[in-house]
Structure formats: structure tokens, C-alpha cells
Motif scaffolding. Structure first.
Motif, short mmCIF file in Angstrom:
data_model
loop_
_atom_site.label_atom_id
_atom_site.label_comp_id
_atom_site.label_asym_id
_atom_site.label_seq_id
_atom_site.Cartn_x
_atom_site.Cartn_y
_atom_site.Cartn_z
N HIS A 328 0.82 -1.21 0.00
CA HIS A 328 0.00 0.00 0.00
C HIS A 328 0.86 1.26 0.00
CE1 HIS A 328 -3.76 -2.17 1.82
NE2 HIS A 328 -3.28 -2.76 0.74
N THR A 329 1.99 1.25 0.70
CA THR A 329 2.89 2.41 0.85
C THR A 329 2.13 3.67 1.24
OG1 THR A 329 2.79 3.05 -1.49
CG2 THR A 329 4.48 1.45 -0.86
N GLY A 330 1.13 3.52 2.06
CA GLY A 330 0.30 4.64 2.51
C GLY A 330 -1.14 4.19 2.64
N ILE A 331 -2.03 5.13 2.86
CA ILE A 331 -3.45 4.82 3.01
C ILE A 331 -4.11 4.81 1.64
CG2 ILE A 331 -5.63 5.59 3.99
CD1 ILE A 331 -4.08 6.82 6.26
N LEU A 332 -4.82 3.73 1.34
CA LEU A 332 -5.53 3.66 0.07
C LEU A 332 -6.75 4.57 0.11
CD1 LEU A 332 -5.44 -0.16 -0.76
CD2 LEU A 332 -3.84 1.64 -1.41
N LYS A 333 -6.81 5.50 -0.85
CA LYS A 333 -7.95 6.41 -0.94
C LYS A 333 -9.08 5.83 -1.78
CE LYS A 333 -5.57 10.82 -0.35
NZ LYS A 333 -5.35 12.16 -0.95
N GLY A 334 -8.76 4.92 -2.69
CA GLY A 334 -9.78 4.37 -3.55
C GLY A 334 -9.16 3.53 -4.66
N TYR A 335 -9.92 3.38 -5.75
CA TYR A 335 -9.49 2.55 -6.86
C TYR A 335 -9.87 3.22 -8.18
CZ TYR A 335 -8.95 -0.98 -3.25
OH TYR A 335 -8.58 -1.65 -2.12
N LYS A 336 -9.03 3.00 -9.17
CA LYS A 336 -9.30 3.46 -10.53
C LYS A 336 -9.72 2.25 -11.35
CE LYS A 336 -8.94 7.14 -13.32
NZ LYS A 336 -9.50 8.47 -13.01
N VAL A 337 -10.86 2.37 -12.04
CA VAL A 337 -11.38 1.28 -12.86
C VAL A 337 -11.48 1.75 -14.30
CG1 VAL A 337 -13.29 -0.33 -13.21
CG2 VAL A 337 -12.70 0.40 -10.89
N TRP A 338 -10.87 0.98 -15.21
CA TRP A 338 -10.96 1.29 -16.64
C TRP A 338 -11.78 0.22 -17.34
CZ3 TRP A 338 -6.39 1.52 -13.89
CH2 TRP A 338 -5.75 2.76 -13.82
N CYS A 339 -12.64 0.65 -18.23
CA CYS A 339 -13.39 -0.27 -19.08
C CYS A 339 -13.14 0.19 -20.52
CB CYS A 339 -14.88 -0.23 -18.74
SG CYS A 339 -15.87 -1.44 -19.63
N LEU A 340 -12.26 -0.51 -21.21
CA LEU A 340 -11.75 -0.06 -22.51
C LEU A 340 -12.34 -0.91 -23.62
CD1 LEU A 340 -8.01 0.24 -21.41
CD2 LEU A 340 -9.77 2.01 -21.35
N GLY A 341 -13.02 -0.25 -24.57
CA GLY A 341 -13.55 -0.95 -25.72
C GLY A 341 -12.54 -0.98 -26.85
#
Length: 407
Positions: A328-341
Motif C-alpha cells: 500500500h505504501t500509505g493509506i488507500l484512498k480508492g481505486y481506478k477502474v478502466w473499461c476499454l472498448g
């Protein structure tokens, strides 16, 4: 009595009864809340009348079949031995004799379900610094309110969260977190509980049969070495904070400049908690970079799954687990999600809050194959992304052409 010159004739005795039926019921049914699988009773005492009125019942305007074993009609009440959701409705008691009928006030019956669990949490064993997860999926009608409590003491302040699906997560687990935790589900008709145990095990010392003495660990955590650079500085600034969710404030102190190696004693640390320490030199207007700037997560999220959602609505459900705690190297703020066509106009991305581990994606284009990737995010930026998961949104079946009539 009949008389004539030949004599007297007398009839047999006859009785005269006046039929009657009063307006007011002696006892009317009232609104009732029943419990699934339990007995429900609706009282009803008809108006006084002659002859004595008989009673029948209606549910939602339809006569109840008294031969149905689901119901029992006795003197003064309607009994449902084992209530079901279908028994909810509006009931009316109807009293009648030769004069006519009288109808009671309507009574609503609502059948609810006591709280229970579709999924109970299981006991968990984790090492210090890891994350403990306790899923808890309740059932009931209405849906129960859920809260977690610890058998002895409070939940770890600043290091726990309860997700929207009622899962309890405890971050950066410490030995003092060990113990019993209870998931409580409560609604208007009852309370249910499910208890679990958290065991904190240090993998490095488990084989030795004993833990490292607390005093040694405390000294190691408290002793911080600061080395002065070659050029003169006015002072050092030291800041530190615990790496726990919701904790962003840093404690800061100034250290006098000293060309020799020096030590600084920091107190108040707790065993099992990760802490971030930064040291910066101050020299006039010059401010050096932090001694250990936070880096992006160096591992991707785990257990990525992508599934199509039924119903022909062109949707996907994406689920994942956090990266290993050490990355983690720190506090996780969230996640990035990609949906690529396969075309630029079919590519989209989202940022998901750190407490959620799933995302529903709607409005995708049929016939397009999408690639889905997820990466963790901390204050330094977006980390390493997962390998892409491929999924094809199927086209809806076209209507078959109408048959051509034969000549």
C-alpha cells in the motif's frame, strides 16, 4: 280460538319472535403485525341479534374459504396458525342473520420476518499489520439494521469501517484487537446476533511459542535516527502520523541543527500500527524534499472478477480485493477502474471510494469486447493496474422475420 253454534276449536300454541340485529359490533378486529411462521389471531364478537348472528371473514374483499386448513374460524376469532407473507392484507368480519348483514371496520394484517442471517461471519486469524474482514449478510422483513460491537471494549478507533454490505474491516490489525466481535441485526419484530473471534498471530514468532517482548519492540519503534547533511542547516522538521483510515493529521516538531548524528525519542506509538515518519531540513528559505515521500501502490488489486449482469441491460459487475498490505505504501484512498472498448468512443473510467470493492457498469454497447483493469490509489497517485479481463457484451437476439404466406 274459533267459536260457532256447534262448538269451540282451539289451535296449537304459536311463538312469535322478532328478528333483530344491532349495528355495533361487541368487539372488532384491529390492525395486527404478525411474524412469519407464527400464530396470528383476529378477534371479532358480532352485534347482538336474534337469531344469533353467524360470522364469516373477507380478505381483500374476497370471502375466506373456511374449509381451507390454512385458516381456523372459531367463536370470536379468526386464527392463522402459521403466518405467511401472502397473509398480509385487509380483513373484514361480516356478521349476519335473517335481518341482514353488518360489516366490521377493516383491519390490516402485516406479516414480517424476524432477523436472521443469509451469511454469518467466520473466525479469522491474521498477522499484525494485516486486514481482518468479517462478512455479515442479514435477512428479514423489513431488512434489519446492522451494527457491530466488540465483546470487551470499543472497536479499534480510526482503523475499522463497516462497508455498505455490512462487512466489518479492521485495518493494520494489532495484537490488542484480538477477541470476540458481534454482528447485530435488528428490525421491528426481533434481534439476531452472530459472534466471531479475531485471532492475531505473529508468523515470525509463532514457531517459537512466545512473542517478542513488548519493551524491545517499543524501543525499536521509538528510536529514530536523523543524520545532518554536509551543508549548514537551521533546523530539521520531523512529522509523523499513523497509517490508518481517516487519519490525516500529522504531529510535527522541530529539531535543532547538529552536524553530528543525533537521536530523537518519539513516544505514544502502539504495537501493530504502521506509522509514517518524514524529516525535512530547513535552511533559510530552502526546504528540502521529504526524507521518504509516499509512493504509489506497487502491487495491483487481487482477485479481479468481471461478470455480465442478466436481464439484457448491457451491464457488468466488477469485483476485486485490495492489494497485499505491504504494497500500500500509505493509506488507500480508492481505486481506478478502466473499461476499454475496441474503439476510443467505447472507453470509460471511474474512481471508486476506498471503502467499496465493486462497481456496476451500465450502458455498454452490444457487440463490443471490453477490457477491464483496476488499480489502487493513494495520495501519491495511481498504482500498478491488474492484468486486463476481457468480456464481450453479446448482441440481443433479433426478432425472427414474420413467415411469408404461401400463395
Amino acid at each position: 280460538v274459533a267459536r260457532n253454534p256447534l262448538g269451540i276449536a282451539q289451535s296449537r300454541n304459536a311463538s312469535l319472535y322478532v328478528a333483530s340485529l344491532r349495528e355495533e359490533f361487541r368487539l372488532e378486529p384491529s390492525d395486527t403485525v404478525g411474524v412469519l411462521g407464527e400464530r396470528v389471531e383476529l378477534p371479532c364478537l358480532p352485534p347482538r341479534g336474534h337469531p344469533e348472528p353467524t360470522i364469516r371473514w373477507k380478505k381483500d374483499g374476497v370471502w375466506i374459504n373456511e374449509r381451507d386448513e390454512h385458516y381456523r374460524v372459531t367463536v370470536g376469532k379468526l386464527i392463522i396458525p402459521m403466518a405467511e407473507p401472502a397473509d398480509s392484507g385487509v380483513y373484514v368480519c361480516v356478521a349476519g342473520n335473517k335481518v341482514g348483514q353488518r360489516q366490521s371496520s377493516a383491519a390490516g394484517v402485516t406479516v414480517l420476518e424476524r432477523p436472521g442471517f443469509v451469511r454469518r461471519p467466520d473466525d479469522v486469524t491474521v498477522e499484525p499489520g494485516g486486514t481482518a474482514r468479517f462478512p455479515c449478510e442479514p435477512r428479514g422483513d423489513p431488512m434489519p439494521r446492522v451494527h457491530w460491537q466488540r465483546e470487551r471494549g470499543e472497536l479499534p478507533v480510526g482503523r475499522y469501517e463497516v462497508t455498505p454490505d455490512h462487512t466489518l474491516r479492521i485495518y493494520y490489525v494489532a495484537p490488542g484487537d484480538a477477541g470476540d466481535y458481534t454482528c447485530l441485526a435488528e428490525n421491528e419484530v426481533g434481534l439476531a446476533s452472530a459472534s466471531v473471534r479475531l485471532v492475531v498471530q505473529d508468523a515470525h514468532t509463532a514457531d517459537e511459542g512466545q512473542r517478542e517482548p513488548r519493551e524491545d519492540i517499543t524501543r525499536e519503534l521509538q528510536q529514530v535516527q536523523v543524520v545532518s547533511p554536509s551543508r549548514p542547516v537551521e533546523e530539521f522538521r520531523m512529522s509523523y502520523r499513523p497509517l490508518v483510515p481517516g487519519s490525516w493529521e500529522r504531529a510535527e516538531r522541530g529539531l535543532p541543527a547538529n552536524p553530528q548524528e543525533r537521536s530523537e525519542l518519539l513516544t505514544g506509538f502502539k504495537r501493530g500500527h504502521k506509522n509514517e515518519l518524514r524529516v525535512r531540513e530547513h535552511s533559510g528559505q530552502h526546504r528540502s524534499p521529504n526524507s521518504n515521500s509516499e509512493e504509489v501502490p506497487d502491487a495491483p488489486p487481487r482477485s479481479l472478477t468481471v461478470a455480465t449482469v442478466g436481464g439484457g441491460n448491457n451491464s457488468l459487475l466488477v469485483r476485486w480485493e485490495p492489494p497485499p498490505p505491504a504494497s500500500h505504501t500509505g493509506i488507500l484512498k480508492g481505486y481506478k477502474v478502466w473499461c476499454l472498448g475496441n474503439e476510443s468512443q467505447h472507453s470509460r473510467n471511474w474512481t471508486v471510494e476506498g471503502g467499496s470493492l465493486e462497481l456496476a457498469i451500465d450502458g455498454l454497447t452490444p457487440g463490443i469486447e471490453y477490457r477491464v483493469r483496476v488499480a489502487a490509489v493513494n495520495s501519491a497517485g495511481v498504482g500498478v493496474a491488474t492484468e486486463p479481463q476481457y468480456v464481450l457484451i453479446a448482441r440481443a437476439d433479433r426478432e425472427a422475420p414474420a413467415p411469408v404466406p404461401l400463395p
